[in-house]
Scaffold this active site. Structure first.
Site, short mmCIF file in Angstrom:
data_model
loop_
_atom_site.label_atom_id
_atom_site.label_comp_id
_atom_site.label_asym_id
_atom_site.label_seq_id
_atom_site.Cartn_x
_atom_site.Cartn_y
_atom_site.Cartn_z
CG HIS A 159 -2.13 -0.95 -7.99
ND1 HIS A 159 -2.73 -0.13 -7.07
CD2 HIS A 159 -2.25 -2.21 -7.49
CE1 HIS A 159 -3.21 -0.86 -6.06
NE2 HIS A 159 -2.92 -2.12 -6.29
NE ARG A 173 -4.12 -1.71 0.02
CZ ARG A 173 -4.14 -2.72 -0.84
NH1 ARG A 173 -3.12 -2.90 -1.66
NH2 ARG A 173 -5.17 -3.55 -0.89
#
Length: 311
Positions: free
Chosen positions: A274, A226
């Protein structure tokens, strides 16, 4: 009476998931209706992306469970109207294997010093062999399904692997730690540090100026977890000083990463969009269908979110 399954995610995801979900639901032998629009009072299950327009669950009076499409749940876990069981996505076939491949690949890339050979404009010939894997300690912060799988894969390559988790664990191939002392131990010894912690108030800025300074000089950081786990300014300062050798980052505080963010142009930062562990529609659909089967059979749901812990 058929069960009603609402697909609450972006329209482009519906195009990806409709057929695999129908195949998976057919395989568990339930009578169902699957749609992107259903009367809220008739919905039994919601297949859910936290960015969905569905933010108020109050009208869903028949709802049995919300089944997340992704591993990350931080954007919905605090929703006060979400009172039914909430399951995160754990897709061993797709998500977990994808993460293992991405993390292992970048661990080997940094261990072997591959960047210097791939981009070598001066045609320099420097036969400087890396240490053997046994002499390169690797640390993993976060020992959930993804962290455990990555750590065991790296350990099988001969690296000494240590991991940190909120609670004490025993995982073959990984020396497990917990608590502040355990975290500090891992930081001080890890030449390659991999971040796979969830995003919570307790984990924000896990890597900051103080903790970055604990790492061995020149350590490599790999973050597919994250974006909030790292203080961006502290990381940039550590890269500029040489305290950190390189950072490979797949997640960011703002996504897509803004074009003017200094990570883009920094010579010691690799940005990936991502992609470390994208959920695969066929295997994710089977995981969702299994939880629906469990719900209809009165069996416990898999991978329920701990509301207190935030993941």
């Amino acid at each position: 009476m058929p069960i009603n399954v609402l697909f609450a995610a972006h329209e482009k995801r519906w195009a990806q998931y409709e057929a695999p979900l129908r195949t998976a639901l057919d395989a568990i032998g339930v009578d169902y209706t699957l749609a992107i629009e259903l009367p809220p009072a008739d919905v039994d299950y919601i297949v859910y992306a936290p960015s969905s327009p569905v933010q108020d669950f109050t009208p869903y009076t028949r709802l049995k469970a919300v089944l997340n499409l992704w591993a990350g749940v931080e954007d919905a876990v605090g929703n006060p109207t979400l009172k039914v069981p909430y399951a995160r996505m754990v897709d061993d076939e797709g998500l977990t294997q994808g993460m293992v491949e991405w993390v292992t690949g970048h661990t080997l890339r940094h261990h072997l010093g591959m960047d210097a050979h791939i981009v070598n404009p001066n045609h320099s010939w420097v036969p400087d062999a890396p240490p053997v894997s046994a002499d390169r300690p690797v640390g993993i912060l976060g020992l959930g399904e993804l962290g455990s799988a990555c750590g065991q894969a790296i350990a099988r390559l001969g690296f000494p692997v240590s991991g940190w988790a909120r609670s004490q664990k025993q995982i073959d191939g990984i020396t497990c730690h917990t608590g502040t002392d355990g975290l500090n131990t891992i930081l001080r010894q890890s030449q390659i540090l991999i971040l796979l912690l969830p995003s919570t108030a307790a984990t924000e800025n896990t890597l900051n100026a103080e903790t970055l300074a604990m790492l061995p000089k020149g350590a490599f950081i790999i973050n597919p977890g994250r974006g909030l786990l790292i203080d961006d300014d502290a990381l940039l300062a550590a890269l500029d000083s040489g305290q950190i050798g390189h950072a490979t980052l797949d997640v960011f505080r703002v996504e897509p990463l803004p074009q003017d963010h200094p990570f883009w142009g920094h010579p010691k930062v690799t940005v990936t969009p991502h992609i470390a562990s994208e959920t695969r529609a066929p295997s994710a659909s089977r995981a969702i269908a299994e939880n629906i089967r469990r719900g209809e059979a009165g069996e416990p749901f898999l991978y329920l979110v701990d509301r207190d812990a935030g993941y």
